[in-house]
Design an enzyme around this catalytic site. Structure first.
Site, PDB file in Angstrom:
ATOM      1  N   HIS A 114      43.286  18.819  26.840  1.00  0.00           N
ATOM      2  CA  HIS A 114      41.858  18.517  26.935  1.00  0.00           C
ATOM      3  C   HIS A 114      41.086  19.459  26.029  1.00  0.00           C
ATOM      4  CE1 HIS A 114      37.868  17.838  28.427  1.00  0.00           C
ATOM      5  NE2 HIS A 114      37.798  18.975  29.094  1.00  0.00           N
ATOM      6  N   HIS A 153      37.140  20.114  23.785  1.00  0.00           N
ATOM      7  CA  HIS A 153      35.723  19.770  23.636  1.00  0.00           C
ATOM      8  C   HIS A 153      35.432  19.582  22.145  1.00  0.00           C
ATOM      9  CE1 HIS A 153      34.556  21.899  27.699  1.00  0.00           C
ATOM     10  NE2 HIS A 153      35.385  20.869  27.867  1.00  0.00           N
ATOM     11  N   GLU A 167      40.689  21.141  36.030  1.00  0.00           N
ATOM     12  CA  GLU A 167      41.059  19.754  35.713  1.00  0.00           C
ATOM     13  C   GLU A 167      42.506  19.447  36.091  1.00  0.00           C
ATOM     14  OE1 GLU A 167      38.648  18.042  35.153  1.00  0.00           O
ATOM     15  OE2 GLU A 167      37.171  19.115  33.971  1.00  0.00           O
ATOM     16  N   GLU A 218      44.487   6.063   8.081  1.00  0.00           N
ATOM     17  CA  GLU A 218      45.731   6.226   8.846  1.00  0.00           C
ATOM     18  C   GLU A 218      45.524   6.260  10.356  1.00  0.00           C
ATOM     19  OE1 GLU A 218      48.710   8.657   7.132  1.00  0.00           O
ATOM     20  OE2 GLU A 218      48.540   7.504   5.287  1.00  0.00           O
ATOM     21  N   HIS A 223      31.505  15.031  26.808  1.00  0.00           N
ATOM     22  CA  HIS A 223      32.315  16.142  27.314  1.00  0.00           C
ATOM     23  C   HIS A 223      33.502  16.484  26.389  1.00  0.00           C
ATOM     24  CE1 HIS A 223      34.270  18.154  31.070  1.00  0.00           C
ATOM     25  NE2 HIS A 223      34.827  18.602  29.974  1.00  0.00           N
TER      26      HIS A 223
HETATM   27  P1  13P Z   1      38.708  25.191  33.290  1.00  0.00           P
HETATM   28  O1  13P Z   1      38.298  26.553  32.777  1.00  0.00           O
HETATM   29  O2  13P Z   1      38.691  25.124  34.791  1.00  0.00           O
HETATM   30  O3  13P Z   1      39.994  24.724  32.678  1.00  0.00           O
HETATM   31  O4  13P Z   1      37.575  24.162  32.848  1.00  0.00           O
HETATM   32  C1  13P Z   1      37.275  23.961  31.492  1.00  0.00           C
HETATM   33  C2  13P Z   1      36.878  22.578  31.181  1.00  0.00           C
HETATM   34  O5  13P Z   1      36.900  22.179  30.041  1.00  0.00           O
HETATM   35  C3  13P Z   1      36.481  21.667  32.290  1.00  0.00           C
HETATM   36  O6  13P Z   1      36.419  20.348  31.862  1.00  0.00           O
HETATM   37 ZN    ZN Z   2      36.138  20.162  29.679  1.00  0.00          ZN
END
Ligand code: 13P
Ligand code: ZN
Length: 286
Positions: free
Chosen positions: A140, A142, A116, A170, A211
């Protein structure tokens, strides 16, 4: 200075560990990047590799030319970052055009920065400008409940912002600018990076449907805290949706206006619309 002793590296590793402990980083899920200050680059420059191949970023970020980033490696597990940072992380340098990078530290057993990277760097470029150079972190994760919500609610900034604000008092203070939503797209490329960075002009958090989330911030605490707040609010909303077809009580647009006044934040009226319905079926067809 030894790289692993630098404060920005220790903060990075702590944040990765906390994210893993929250359950947001199954396998290699998620990635993190930090834009070094010139002073931090100086302080570790004698510990950097001298040579490295220039590689295409697959995006163009001329305003970040020559900058250095600490980044998670592609395919690396967050749970291993505290155990072996030199194998799971890297420091990259961008070339003078902002279209290529080379590895200057880390990934000692091989590999490359996160898949990413285009999204991270495009977001850094926008945030460097709109925050007056204060934002340095792109994260980022999940997050379970946000992912679940993206299967239930219409994929609109207005809906996610309003519902997340309503789910925990809040929230409007933590993300008064709201939250953006990108529909499902193929991850790991330039296109999703461009769509995300457009929303980062306005928001500090952008949902990737089905995602996860991207957050931006100026400190590790602030960026992690934003992710944590959004995900907790999503968890509360998921609990509500699981047991009822409507809310008996909620926070109204006028309540939000009062909160904004007392907390000194500006809330976009776009998110304070009158809802057309009471049940989740009437509102969202679910
Ligand atoms: P990477 O291992 O390449 O960082 O990918 C993980 C991920 O969450 C892709 O969206
Ligand atoms: Zn991801």
């Amino acid at each position: 200075m030894k790289i692993l002793e630098a404060k920005f590296v220790r903060g990075f590793i702590n944040m990765a560990q906390e994210g893993y402990e929250e359950g947001w980083h199954e396998r290699n899920g998620g990635n993190l990047s930090y834009r070094l200050t010139p002073h931090e680059v100086d302080s570790i420059s004698d510990r950097l590799f001298q040579h490295g191949e220039w590689t295409d970023i697959n995006a163009s970020v001329p305003t970040l030319a020559g900058e250095y980033f600490l980044v998670t490696g592609s395919g690396k597990y967050f749970r291993n970052i505290p155990v072996d940072p030199e194998e799971t992380l890297c420091i990259i340098e961008l070339d003078e055009t902002g279209t290529k990078y080379r590895i200057r530290w880390g990934l000692v057993e091989g590999g490359r920065p996160t898949s990413e990277l285009p999204t991270h760097l495009l977001n850094h470029a926008i945030k460097k400008r709109v925050s007056n150079n204060t934002h340095r972190i792109i994260y980022h994760a999940h997050c379970t409940n946000i992912i679940a919500l993206s299967f239930l609610l219409p994929l609109k900034d207005e809906v996610f912002t309003r519902e997340l604000w309503e789910s925990m008092t809040e929230c409007p203070v933590v993300f008064p600018e709201g939250i953006g939503v990108v529909p499902w797209m193929v991850p790991g490329g330039r296109e999703i990076g461009i769509e995300t960075s457009k929303l980062m002009e306005t928001y500090n958090a952008v949902i990737w449907s089905h995602h996860g989330i991207f957050c931006s911030g100026d400190t590790y605490d602030g960026t992690f805290g934003l992710m944590h707040t959004i995900e907790k609010s999503a968890e509360i909303l998921m609990k509500i949706l699981a047991v009822s077809d409507r809310k008996l009580n909620t926070i109204t647009p006028d309540d939000f206006r009062q909160l904004a006044k007392d907390f000194g934040v500006t809330l976009n009226e776009r998110f304070l619309y009158e809802k057309k319905g009471t049940t989740f079926k009437e509102l969202y067809g679910i």
